[in-house]
Design a protein around this motif. Structure first.
Motif, PDB file in Angstrom:
ATOM      1  N   ALA A  14     -43.485 -10.050  43.374  1.00 59.97           N
ATOM      2  CA  ALA A  14     -43.888  -8.640  43.385  1.00 59.97           C
ATOM      3  C   ALA A  14     -42.833  -7.789  44.071  1.00 59.97           C
ATOM      4  CB  ALA A  14     -45.233  -8.480  44.081  1.00 59.97           C
ATOM      5  N   LEU A  15     -42.284  -8.283  45.172  1.00 60.09           N
ATOM      6  CA  LEU A  15     -41.242  -7.536  45.871  1.00 60.09           C
ATOM      7  C   LEU A  15     -39.963  -7.477  45.041  1.00 60.09           C
ATOM      8  CD1 LEU A  15     -41.730  -8.705  49.553  1.00 60.09           C
ATOM      9  CD2 LEU A  15     -42.235  -6.475  48.580  1.00 60.09           C
ATOM     10  N   ALA A  16     -39.646  -8.550  44.340  1.00 59.26           N
ATOM     11  CA  ALA A  16     -38.445  -8.566  43.513  1.00 59.26           C
ATOM     12  C   ALA A  16     -38.534  -7.521  42.415  1.00 59.26           C
ATOM     13  CB  ALA A  16     -38.234  -9.957  42.915  1.00 59.26           C
ATOM     14  N   ALA A  50     -53.600   5.611  54.138  1.00 61.23           N
ATOM     15  CA  ALA A  50     -53.814   4.183  53.858  1.00 61.23           C
ATOM     16  C   ALA A  50     -53.456   3.333  55.076  1.00 61.23           C
ATOM     17  CB  ALA A  50     -53.006   3.754  52.637  1.00 61.23           C
ATOM     18  N   LEU A  51     -52.379   3.693  55.766  1.00 61.65           N
ATOM     19  CA  LEU A  51     -52.020   2.962  56.987  1.00 61.65           C
ATOM     20  C   LEU A  51     -53.095   3.147  58.053  1.00 61.65           C
ATOM     21  CD1 LEU A  51     -48.175   3.633  57.226  1.00 61.65           C
ATOM     22  CD2 LEU A  51     -49.333   1.520  56.530  1.00 61.65           C
ATOM     23  N   PHE A  52     -53.676   4.336  58.122  1.00 64.26           N
ATOM     24  CA  PHE A  52     -54.772   4.577  59.066  1.00 64.26           C
ATOM     25  C   PHE A  52     -55.961   3.677  58.733  1.00 64.26           C
ATOM     26  CE2 PHE A  52     -58.841   6.620  59.883  1.00 64.26           C
ATOM     27  CZ  PHE A  52     -58.800   6.693  61.263  1.00 64.26           C
ATOM     28  N   THR A  53     -56.309   3.596  57.450  1.00 60.87           N
ATOM     29  CA  THR A  53     -57.409   2.730  57.029  1.00 60.87           C
ATOM     30  C   THR A  53     -57.138   1.293  57.450  1.00 60.87           C
ATOM     31  OG1 THR A  53     -57.978   4.166  55.172  1.00 60.87           O
ATOM     32  CG2 THR A  53     -58.707   1.871  55.030  1.00 60.87           C
ATOM     33  N   PHE A  78     -52.885  -4.333  48.718  1.00 63.20           N
ATOM     34  CA  PHE A  78     -53.134  -3.039  49.341  1.00 63.20           C
ATOM     35  C   PHE A  78     -51.830  -2.356  49.743  1.00 63.20           C
ATOM     36  CE2 PHE A  78     -53.976  -0.431  53.141  1.00 63.20           C
ATOM     37  CZ  PHE A  78     -54.979   0.397  52.669  1.00 63.20           C
ATOM     38  N   PHE A  79     -50.910  -3.128  50.352  1.00 65.83           N
ATOM     39  CA  PHE A  79     -49.696  -2.534  50.906  1.00 65.83           C
ATOM     40  C   PHE A  79     -48.573  -2.347  49.891  1.00 65.83           C
ATOM     41  CE2 PHE A  79     -51.520  -4.023  54.993  1.00 65.83           C
ATOM     42  CZ  PHE A  79     -51.550  -2.791  55.619  1.00 65.83           C
ATOM     43  N   LEU A  80     -48.550  -3.129  48.833  1.00 60.43           N
ATOM     44  CA  LEU A  80     -47.459  -3.045  47.870  1.00 60.43           C
ATOM     45  C   LEU A  80     -47.322  -1.645  47.254  1.00 60.43           C
ATOM     46  CD1 LEU A  80     -45.153  -4.681  46.758  1.00 60.43           C
ATOM     47  CD2 LEU A  80     -46.657  -5.482  44.941  1.00 60.43           C
ATOM     48  N   PRO A  81     -48.394  -1.003  46.825  1.00 61.14           N
ATOM     49  CA  PRO A  81     -48.233   0.361  46.299  1.00 61.14           C
ATOM     50  C   PRO A  81     -47.699   1.353  47.348  1.00 61.14           C
ATOM     51  CG  PRO A  81     -50.360  -0.527  45.649  1.00 61.14           C
ATOM     52  CD  PRO A  81     -49.767  -1.491  46.636  1.00 61.14           C
ATOM     53  N   LEU A  82     -48.081   1.153  48.598  1.00 64.13           N
ATOM     54  CA  LEU A  82     -47.574   2.026  49.661  1.00 64.13           C
ATOM     55  C   LEU A  82     -46.080   1.815  49.844  1.00 64.13           C
ATOM     56  CD1 LEU A  82     -50.349   1.533  52.358  1.00 64.13           C
ATOM     57  CD2 LEU A  82     -50.181   3.301  50.597  1.00 64.13           C
ATOM     58  N   TYR A  83     -45.682   0.558  49.803  1.00 61.84           N
ATOM     59  CA  TYR A  83     -44.267   0.210  49.930  1.00 61.84           C
ATOM     60  C   TYR A  83     -43.485   0.825  48.769  1.00 61.84           C
ATOM     61  CZ  TYR A  83     -40.072  -2.599  50.307  1.00 61.84           C
ATOM     62  OH  TYR A  83     -38.774  -2.999  50.419  1.00 61.84           O
ATOM     63  N   ARG A  84     -44.024   0.688  47.565  1.00 63.48           N
ATOM     64  CA  ARG A  84     -43.353   1.264  46.385  1.00 63.48           C
ATOM     65  C   ARG A  84     -43.221   2.777  46.524  1.00 63.48           C
ATOM     66  NH1 ARG A  84     -46.939  -1.880  42.208  1.00 63.48           N
ATOM     67  NH2 ARG A  84     -45.808  -3.837  42.081  1.00 63.48           N
ATOM     68  N   GLU A  85     -44.277   3.413  47.009  1.00 61.07           N
ATOM     69  CA  GLU A  85     -44.225   4.865  47.176  1.00 61.07           C
ATOM     70  C   GLU A  85     -43.152   5.257  48.185  1.00 61.07           C
ATOM     71  OE1 GLU A  85     -47.049   8.675  48.296  1.00 61.07           O
ATOM     72  OE2 GLU A  85     -47.994   6.743  47.914  1.00 61.07           O
ATOM     73  N   ALA A  86     -43.067   4.536  49.294  1.00 62.26           N
ATOM     74  CA  ALA A  86     -42.043   4.824  50.293  1.00 62.26           C
ATOM     75  C   ALA A  86     -40.653   4.581  49.706  1.00 62.26           C
ATOM     76  CB  ALA A  86     -42.254   3.974  51.543  1.00 62.26           C
TER      77      ALA A  86
END
Length: 151
Positions: A14-16, A50-53, A78-86
């Motif tokens: 997923a990260l790749a 999301a990080l607050f949640t 949960f975190f992968l979409p946040l990482y992608r957005e960043a």
């Protein structure tokens, strides 16, 4: 249950997909001081909410032995979409990790978690009150409650 090795492979895959090797960052983001990166990411409500949640769930799980949070695969999902957005904002993996691991950011987030609980009439240090809050969240199927379960 997935074996840990499979989870690692899925996570790496997923990260790749989200981290092309030759991807260049926009010059502005690459040259940003970390404090400015932190300010920018903190200002992105979809990321920060999301990080607050996640921080609130983590607090409940840490204080209440009777409740558990999401498993590793659920956390990655949960975190992968946040990482992608960043990443889409132009930030490098190191800049994002530095933001997430920054002690001042962690303290700021814990303060927000404590204030949130206090506004709900919950003493953040009172395990029984935090457990009752967590169980109420589960019962009401809130975004927090959907990620908690009883042990």
């Amino acid at each position: 249950m997935f074996p840990r090795s499979l989870i690692r492979v899925l996570t790496a895959a997923a990260l790749a997909v989200t981290l092309p090797l030759g991807a260049a960052l926009p010059q502005a983001a690459a040259a940003m001081p970390q404090a400015q990166v932190n300010d920018t990411l903190r200002g992105e409500s979809s990321i920060y909410n999301a990080l607050f949640t996640a921080a609130l769930i983590h607090h409940v799980v840490q204080v209440c032995d009777d409740l558990r949070g999401p498993n590793r695969l659920e956390r990655v999902a949960f975190f992968l979409p946040l990482y992608r957005e960043a990443r889409s904002l132009g930030f490098s993996r190191n800049q994002i990790e530095n933001f997430v691991n920054d002690e001042a950011e962690k303290a700021r987030m814990q303060t927000l978690v404590d204030r949130h609980l206090q506004r709900d009439g919950v003493d953040p240090k009172d395990a029984s009150a935090v457990c009752a809050f967590g169980r109420q969240q589960i019962e009401e199927r809130t975004p927090i409650g959907r990620r908690l379960s009883e042990r």
